[in-house]
Scaffold this motif. Structure first.
Motif, short mmCIF file in Angstrom:
data_model
loop_
_atom_site.label_atom_id
_atom_site.label_comp_id
_atom_site.label_asym_id
_atom_site.label_seq_id
_atom_site.Cartn_x
_atom_site.Cartn_y
_atom_site.Cartn_z
N LEU A 27 0.87 -1.32 0.11
CA LEU A 27 -0.22 0.14 -0.01
C LEU A 27 0.64 1.34 0.05
N PHE A 28 1.95 1.17 0.57
CA PHE A 28 2.96 2.37 0.65
C PHE A 28 3.73 2.63 -0.81
N ALA A 29 3.79 1.58 -1.35
CA ALA A 29 4.38 1.79 -2.63
C ALA A 29 3.48 2.19 -3.53
N LEU A 30 2.35 1.54 -3.62
CA LEU A 30 1.04 2.06 -4.44
C LEU A 30 0.79 3.37 -4.12
N GLY A 31 0.86 3.70 -3.07
CA GLY A 31 0.29 5.15 -2.83
C GLY A 31 1.41 6.28 -3.22
N TRP A 32 2.47 5.75 -2.89
CA TRP A 32 3.71 6.64 -3.38
C TRP A 32 3.65 6.89 -4.87
N TRP A 33 3.64 5.85 -5.49
CA TRP A 33 3.41 5.65 -6.93
C TRP A 33 2.25 6.53 -7.50
N MET A 34 1.11 6.42 -7.01
CA MET A 34 -0.14 7.04 -7.24
C MET A 34 0.07 8.71 -7.16
N THR A 35 1.04 8.98 -6.45
CA THR A 35 1.02 10.59 -6.54
C THR A 35 1.59 11.30 -7.61
N GLY A 36 2.16 10.52 -8.41
CA GLY A 36 2.88 10.80 -9.72
C GLY A 36 2.03 10.65 -10.82
N LEU A 37 0.80 10.02 -10.63
CA LEU A 37 0.16 9.94 -11.79
C LEU A 37 -0.76 11.03 -12.29
N GLN A 46 -7.85 3.35 -11.48
CA GLN A 46 -7.76 2.12 -10.90
C GLN A 46 -6.71 1.97 -9.67
N GLY A 47 -5.71 2.78 -9.61
CA GLY A 47 -4.64 2.65 -8.53
C GLY A 47 -5.33 2.99 -7.21
N PRO A 48 -6.01 4.21 -6.95
CA PRO A 48 -6.78 4.57 -5.81
C PRO A 48 -7.79 3.36 -5.46
N ILE A 50 -8.00 0.35 -6.03
CA ILE A 50 -7.12 -0.94 -5.33
C ILE A 50 -6.65 -0.58 -4.09
N HIS A 51 -5.95 0.53 -4.04
CA HIS A 51 -5.40 1.08 -2.85
C HIS A 51 -6.54 1.17 -1.81
N ARG A 52 -7.67 1.65 -1.97
CA ARG A 52 -8.82 1.96 -1.07
C ARG A 52 -9.33 0.27 -0.52
N SER A 53 -9.26 -0.53 -1.59
CA SER A 53 -9.85 -1.88 -1.28
C SER A 53 -9.15 -2.54 -0.45
N ILE A 54 -7.81 -2.72 -0.75
CA ILE A 54 -6.81 -3.18 0.04
C ILE A 54 -6.63 -2.52 1.52
#
Length: 189
Positions: A27-37, A46-48, A50-54
């Motif tokens: 979740l941390f890696a995905l969240g960090w990556w999402m900030t650059g989308l 899609q990223g958020p 998945i992030h919220r669901s997990i």
């Protein structure tokens, strides 16, 4: 093997520990990556999602883990008195940071009054909403508590490795092997 003993962790505690660790890091890696989308990126929605669901599943797992801990013995910590105190404080800090990250994430996601869909399986309703600046304040708390969680997790990992490699005790082995807990309970090493 399913339950904890005074000497070691059971399968339920071990699985919850390692699944939580993987989810938190992911979740941390995905969240960090999402900030650059960018807005037109195919993962922008899609990223958020998945992030919220997990994150919601992790919240439920963490609450279950806390309830499980209430009814299970906690294995005795190895080490000097100061290390045992630090371990207790570290665990409290980890749980507090995990809960703060997840509650603030929930508050970000529900600030608009809509619930959180968990992989389309079910929806968690928006119970708290419409507070002034809810999304931005919760976003700041989410970010800084996530960074704090990563620092605490790194310290937790380093402490476990120290116990394993330098102190040569069974702290790390107990969190990986429920059979060790059962053997220790019977006096077999």
């Amino acid at each position: 093997m399913w339950r904890n003993t005074q000497r070691g962790w059971g399968i339920v505690s071990i699985l919850l520990h390692w699944l939580s660790a993987l989810a938190i890091i992911g979740l941390f890696a995905l969240g960090w990556w999402m900030t650059g989308l960018g807005y037109y990126d195919s993962w922008y929605n899609q990223g958020p999602w998945i992030h919220r669901s997990i994150g919601i599943l992790l919240l439920f797992a963490t609450l279950g883990r806390l309830v499980w801990r209430l009814f299970q013995p906690t294995p005795r910590l190895e080490g000097r008195r100061l290390e045992v105190i630090a371990a207790h404080l570290g665990h409290i800090g980890l749980y507090a940071a995990v809960l703060l990250v997840m509650v603030s994430g929930y508050l970000i996601s529900t600030a608009n009054g809509r619930g959180v869909s968990v992989f389309g399986w079910f929806e968690v309703p928006a119970l708290l909403q419409n507070f002034p600046n809810q999304a931005s304040l919760a976003g700041d708390v989410h970010w800084y508590s996530a960074l704090t969680l990563m620092l605490l997790a790194a310290g937790h990992t380093l402490a476990a490795l120290k116990h394993h490699w330098f102190d040569r005790n069974k702290t790390l082995v107990r969190m990986m092997n429920p059979v060790h807990a059962q053997r220790s309970a019977r006096g077999v090493n």
